[in-house]
Design an enzyme around this catalytic site. Structure first.
Site, PDB file in Angstrom:
ATOM      1  CG  HIS A  88      -2.062  -0.914   1.168  1.00 60.40           C
ATOM      2  ND1 HIS A  88      -3.179  -0.777   1.957  1.00 60.40           N
ATOM      3  CD2 HIS A  88      -2.291  -2.014   0.412  1.00 60.40           C
ATOM      4  CE1 HIS A  88      -4.047  -1.746   1.688  1.00 60.40           C
ATOM      5  NE2 HIS A  88      -3.508  -2.517   0.752  1.00 60.40           N
TER       6      HIS A  88
ATOM      7  CE1 TYR B 223      -2.262  -7.198  -2.117  1.00 63.56           C
ATOM      8  CE2 TYR B 223      -2.286  -9.493  -1.448  1.00 63.56           C
ATOM      9  CZ  TYR B 223      -2.943  -8.294  -1.653  1.00 63.56           C
ATOM     10  OH  TYR B 223      -4.293  -8.189  -1.403  1.00 63.56           O
TER      11      TYR B 223
ATOM     12  CG  HIS C   4      -1.294  -9.077   2.052  1.00 65.30           C
ATOM     13  ND1 HIS C   4      -2.655  -9.155   1.920  1.00 65.30           N
ATOM     14  CD2 HIS C   4      -0.959  -7.789   1.774  1.00 65.30           C
ATOM     15  CE1 HIS C   4      -3.139  -7.967   1.572  1.00 65.30           C
ATOM     16  NE2 HIS C   4      -2.132  -7.130   1.477  1.00 65.30           N
TER      17      HIS C   4
ATOM     18  CG  ASP D  69      -1.313 -22.149  -0.678  1.00 59.19           C
ATOM     19  OD1 ASP D  69      -2.296 -21.416  -0.415  1.00 59.19           O
ATOM     20  OD2 ASP D  69      -0.269 -22.130  -0.007  1.00 59.19           O
TER      21      ASP D  69
END
Length: 747
Positions: free
Chosen positions: A198, A272, A429, A449
């Site tokens: 972020h 990410y 995360h 997963d």
């Protein structure tokens, strides 16, 4: 309209800034005057570039025809206003490029008129009415998306900056862009001053608009972050300038230092990393063009360029990212942001021809100098295959916080990938799944997963945000292919404890393509219990395809319950054990993810090994596991206590050992044969293994015997405490002496 400005522009006089103010004609960020000239000279002669340009022109022409729509913000992700503002910034960025390359003023007019609408709207807005986010934005429900907007829009603004009358650019700078940058940074410090993807977007958005406006204070703010900042602007120094955070805790450079390992692995995981790589690389490209003295692509031994290679290798055979930690399945390097990332890496990374093959598969380029170089390389046939090889990618800023191990086997008929996670926590995360793994064949998941629990940008599902099941199931240990002790997740699901600990690499050796091995230890997940997992990818003469040998050793001071799941896909074909199907389904337990698992059937092993065979994608698979007579075998399915059907209904087989101190889970996972529904014929539908047995297990060694149905037997022995290549070992098993050098024996 342009004379009364509501925001006083502030300039920094920070003495330690090493950034010189280099005013220059626009564009000078992603496009430059020189690159525009070069591109124009090549148009019509670079097929991929020309095709991309034509597609972009078609998109923007349709947007111009539809008219400008700047709605009052209202919706969460996936809603109308959210989607429209996203389209606006993407169309503006494209239109700016088209104006520079095609010299058609309609594109500049479109960007200008859109910006003036936003400048008129901005002062009327408070924070977004949806209160879900910890950092609400203006145009979007979270500042993250506002930073997306500003990062892309900065590029459009740069493209029309010199075309605009000065009074308009001054108005936009002072009344809109500078206040907007302040809002994303000094007014939202908990968003801007973090080590997180972020904040990377926040830093980059402020830095990009700072570069456009030649505002070095904003660029410094982006690079270094801010100290002691709050909404009352208490971070001003005695000269009125902002105090930069030089201690490595905030800013763009800190977000390069901390989350990336020296190998380029991003601790939050590949999903990410993919999301963060665009702002990292686009800002680096702008800095290289505007502030070359920073030598940003050399920073931390060229970590940005290493990160691109690492990210591309964190994919299956189809280019989809491994869903480690929070990760949405199906995301791949075909996403538009990765087109830019690959092009930039090629342009600034010695033009590695392997990247051209990725760009060729993407079939699009960035419309700037980097994209032109890629297009020329493709036109001239310079690409070489990007071969994904077995590798270990370390985690942690210094590469000393565990790793991800990837073992691959490739031939003309089969592609197998085995991924084992022994990393740090992965920031917010991260999932609580030390020593978990996933297995792929020809790009398809064999042992999966779960990934994240979220429908990104699907408004009906919690506004496109994370679902509560992400915390109640997907992050928990039982949701992964690793061991859960006493129905409690690793580190007791405590983020602070998990973040302070990581697994330790023990062994990684892929030098022999027929016997590849990775091994790691976890000593902190449960007090008094040590885990040691070793996985091998083996190709031998007895098997047409490679198979996996999985050894999970547990040493504990007291008796515990150990649950070990394998999450598979498909239809059960046969089992070697008896089980009783449940007439009335009940969850396995009431917390730590267990509450989301239905117990569909249960049985006892009642043998020293079990075998489980299933069919998926017309291929047969088998797991052969060493067991004890009293081991429970549970057939489970995700979906309990899920009234909104947020979770996938995927199956699992769980081996459960109760009242056990130290033990070993040992399994063979194999792909064998296929089913032809047209011919109605099953080929090699049975496992080729007879059994797997644990023949030795002590502090020094663990030995397994693999019995083939052909009568052949193999022995695997692991030295549990000495992985040195030159270490010499001798072990007697059932009267036979085994001698070898190195960490393991397999023959």
């Amino acid at each position: 309209m342009f004379s009364n400005f509501s925001c006083k522009e502030e300039r920094s006089s920070v003495s330690e800034s090493n950034i010189a103010n280099q005013n220059g004609s626009h564009p000078n960020l992603i496009l430059t005057q020189n690159s525009v000239s070069k591109i124009k000279s090549q148009l019509g002669n670079v097929p991929v570039f020309d095709a991309t340009l034509a597609a972009v022109k078609q998109d923007v022409d349709l947007a111009i025809k539809a008219g400008i729509d700047v709605p009052i913000p209202k919706d969460m992700a996936g809603g109308y206003t959210h989607t429209q503002h996203t389209l606006n910034y993407k169309n503006m960025q494209k239109a700016g490029v088209l104006f520079q390359l095609l010299e058609d003023e309609k594109y500049a007019i479109y960007v200008r008129d859109m910006l003036l609408e936003y400048a008129k709207l901005y002062p009327t807005l408070n924070r977004h009415p949806q209160e879900r986010s910890y950092a609400r934005g203006k145009f979007f429900w979270q500042c993250l998306n506002d930073s997306n907007w500003l990062t892309y829009t900065s590029q459009a603004y740069d493209c029309i900056y010199d075309w605009l009358p000065k009074e308009q650019s001054d108005y936009l700078n002072k009344s809109f862009f500078r206040p907007y940058a302040d809002f994303l940074s000094i007014e939202t410090p908990k968003y801007f001053n973090r080590i997180h993807n972020h904040s990377t977007w926040g830093n980059v958005s402020v830095g990009m608009i700072g570069l456009v406006m030649d505002d070095d204070e904003l660029v410094n703010r982006a690079l270094y972050g801010l100290k002691n900042i709050d909404i009352d602007n208490n971070a001003l120094d005695n000269d009125g300038g902002y105090i930069y955070d030089k201690d490595g805790k905030a800013g763009f450079l800190s977000n390069l230092d901390s989350p990336f390992s020296p190998d380029g692995f991003y601790t939050e995981g590949p999903y990410y990393q993919r999301y963060a790589m665009y702002p990292f690389m686009i800002f680096a490209e702008a800095l290289q063009n505007k502030k070359p003295e920073l030598k940003i692509f050399e920073y931390k031994d060229g970590v940005l360029l290493k990160a691109v290679d690492a990210l591309l290798n964190l994919t299956d055979a189809n280019g989809e990212f491994f869903p480690l930690n929070d990760g949405q399945k199906g995301m791949s390097y075909f996403t538009s942001s990765l087109v830019s990332v690959v092009d930039i890496a090629y342009h600034y990374g010695n033009q590695k021809p392997e990247l051209l093959s990725v760009a060729k598969a993407q079939n699009a380029v960035q419309l700037n100098a980097a994209g032109l170089d890629v297009a020329i390389g493709l036109r001239d046939g310079k690409e070489k295959p990007f071969i994904k090889k077995s590798m270990e990618l370390t985690d942690g800023a210094k590469g000393d916080e565990g790793a991800v191990g990837i073992l691959r086997y490739n031939d003309d008929n089969n592609t197998v990938g085995l991924v084992m996670k022994y990393t740090g926590q992965g920031l917010s995360h991260g999932h609580y799944d030390k020593l978990s793994f996933s297995l792929y064949e020809d790009g398809e998941e064999v042992i999966q997963d779960y990934g994240l629990s979220r429908f990104v940008n699907v408004e009906q599902k919690n506004g496109g945000g994370y679902l509560k099941e992400n915390k109640t199931f997907a992050k928990h240990t039982i949701a992964h292919n690793t061991v859960t002790q006493n129905e409690t997740s690793h580190f007791n699901y405590d983020f602070a404890v998990g973040s302070n600990n990581h697994s330790e690499k023990y062994l990684f050796d892929a030098s022999n393509p027929n016997v590849q091995i990775m091994s790691a230890k976890e000593t902190n997940a449960y007090p008094g219990t040590n885990f040691h997992r070793t996985m091998l990818l083996i190709k031998d003469a007895e098997h047409k395809k490679p198979y996996v040998l999985d050894l999970f050793k547990i040493s504990s001071e007291k008796e515990n319950q150990y649950d070990f799941p394998y999450y598979y896909f498909g239809q059960i074909i046969s089992t070697s054990f008896d089980y009783k199907a449940e007439k009335n389904l009940a969850e396995l337990s009431d917390k730590n993810g267990y509450q989301h698992l239905w117990k569909e059937a249960q049985g006892k092993a009642e043998a020293d090994h079990i075998q489980f065979t299933w069919l998926n994608n017309r291929t047969f698979y088998s797991i052969t596991s060493a067991t004890s007579n009293n081991d429970d075998i549970i057939l489970a399915r995700i979906g309990a206590n899920d009234p909104k059907f947020n979770l996938r209904r995927d199956p699992a087989i769980i081996i459960s050992k109760k009242n056990t101190k130290s033990t070993v889970f040992a399994s063979i996972i194999e792909s064998h044969g296929d089913y032809d529904p047209v011919a109605e014929k099953a080929n090699m539908a049975y496992s080729q293994f007879k059994a797997i047995k644990v023949v030795v297990d002590n502090k020094a060694y663990t030995a397994l015997e693999l019995e083939f149905k052909s009568g052949v037997s193999r022995v695997f022995i692991l030295s549990n405490g000495n992985a040195a290549k030159d270490a010499k070992h001798t072990l007697k098993i059932n009267g036979k002496n085994y001698e070898w050098s190195g960490s393991y024996y397999f023959k």
